[in-house]
Design an enzyme around this catalytic site. Structure first.
Site: not given
Ligand code: GRF
Length: 220
Positions: A26, A28, A105, A121, A123, A164, A193
């Site tokens: 988590g 992000n 999922k 999303n 990536h 994706d 990110e």
């Molecule tokens: C990130 O690298 C994102 O690009 C991918 O899953 C990861 C999630 O990381 N979809 P976090 O749980 O936000 O640390």
């Protein structure tokens, strides 16, 4: 109507509401929570849904005082029930934008239909390269390093029925150093990110994303 909010039934302006779905650590989610709390992102996180009851994401949400709900095949074993529960939870919390942040999922048809063009999303590579089924987590960075690619980065895209493949909203590139390992690259991409995702969400919250089929236009 304020470009930063939506009129709610009472006629007042509601803050743009995010519903975050996450399975993992988590970070992000945390970047988004930090920016909404400090006012740098004109939105609020209304609910966090996790399919893993012990995920760091749910812990982070609770710590921030955000409703954190575990919904999974364990809580909803009947076919279609999990999809309906996710769609209903997002509706109940008045979510304007669904944010997948490390959600492992696929979403079901009820959720996709309710939020068409309003699900994003992130990536950890430059799609369409290094994406698709089975391309997640460390596998992405291993594949990038192995390929000898000199650039990688992060992509925010709309979510459709496949993995994706939805239209791209924003990308940021970074250079892959000759001595990069999958781990070192992963760390640098993750830092990107944390800036890129809030930036993309801001564009939605400010009403600056126009979508026409697969065409995405960013308005000034
Ligand atoms: C990130 O690298 C994102 O690009 C991918 O899953 C990861 C999630 O990381 N979809 P976090 O749980 O936000 O640390």
């Amino acid at each position: 109507m304020s470009p930063r909010g939506i009129a709610n039934p009472s006629g007042r302006h509601a803050v743009y509401c995010l519903g975050v779905l996450a399975s993992g650590g988590g970070t992000n989610l945390q970047a988004i929570l930090d920016r909404t709390a400090s006012g740098r992102l004109p939105a609020r996180v209304g609910v966090v849904i996790g399919n893993n009851s012990r995920s760091g994401a749910l812990v982070r949400a609770r710590r921030a005082g955000v409703p954190a709900i575990h919904l999974s095949g364990r809580t909803h074993p009947q076919p279609g029930a999990l999809d309906r529960a996710i769609a209903e939870t997002l509706r109940f919390h008045g979510v304007n934008l669904v944010v997948l942040a490390g959600y492992m999922k696929k979403l079901g048809p009820a959720t996709l239909a309710m939020h068409r063009n309003r699900i994003v999303n992130i990536h950890p590579a430059l799609l369409p390269a290094f994406g698709g089924r089975g391309m997640y987590g460390d596998r992405v960075h291993e594949a990038v390093v192995q390929s000898g690619a000199q650039v990688s980065g992060a992509t925010v895209h709309l979510v459709d029925e496949e993995y994706d493949t939805g239209p791209i909203i924003l990308q940021r590139r970074i250079r892959v150093a000759p001595d990069d390992t999958p781990d070192s690259l992963a760390r640098r991409v993750l830092a990107v990110e944390h800036e890129l995702y809030p930036e993309a969400i801001r564009l939605f919250a400010e009403g600056r994303i126009r979508i026409d089929g697969r065409k995405v236009e960013i308005l000034d």
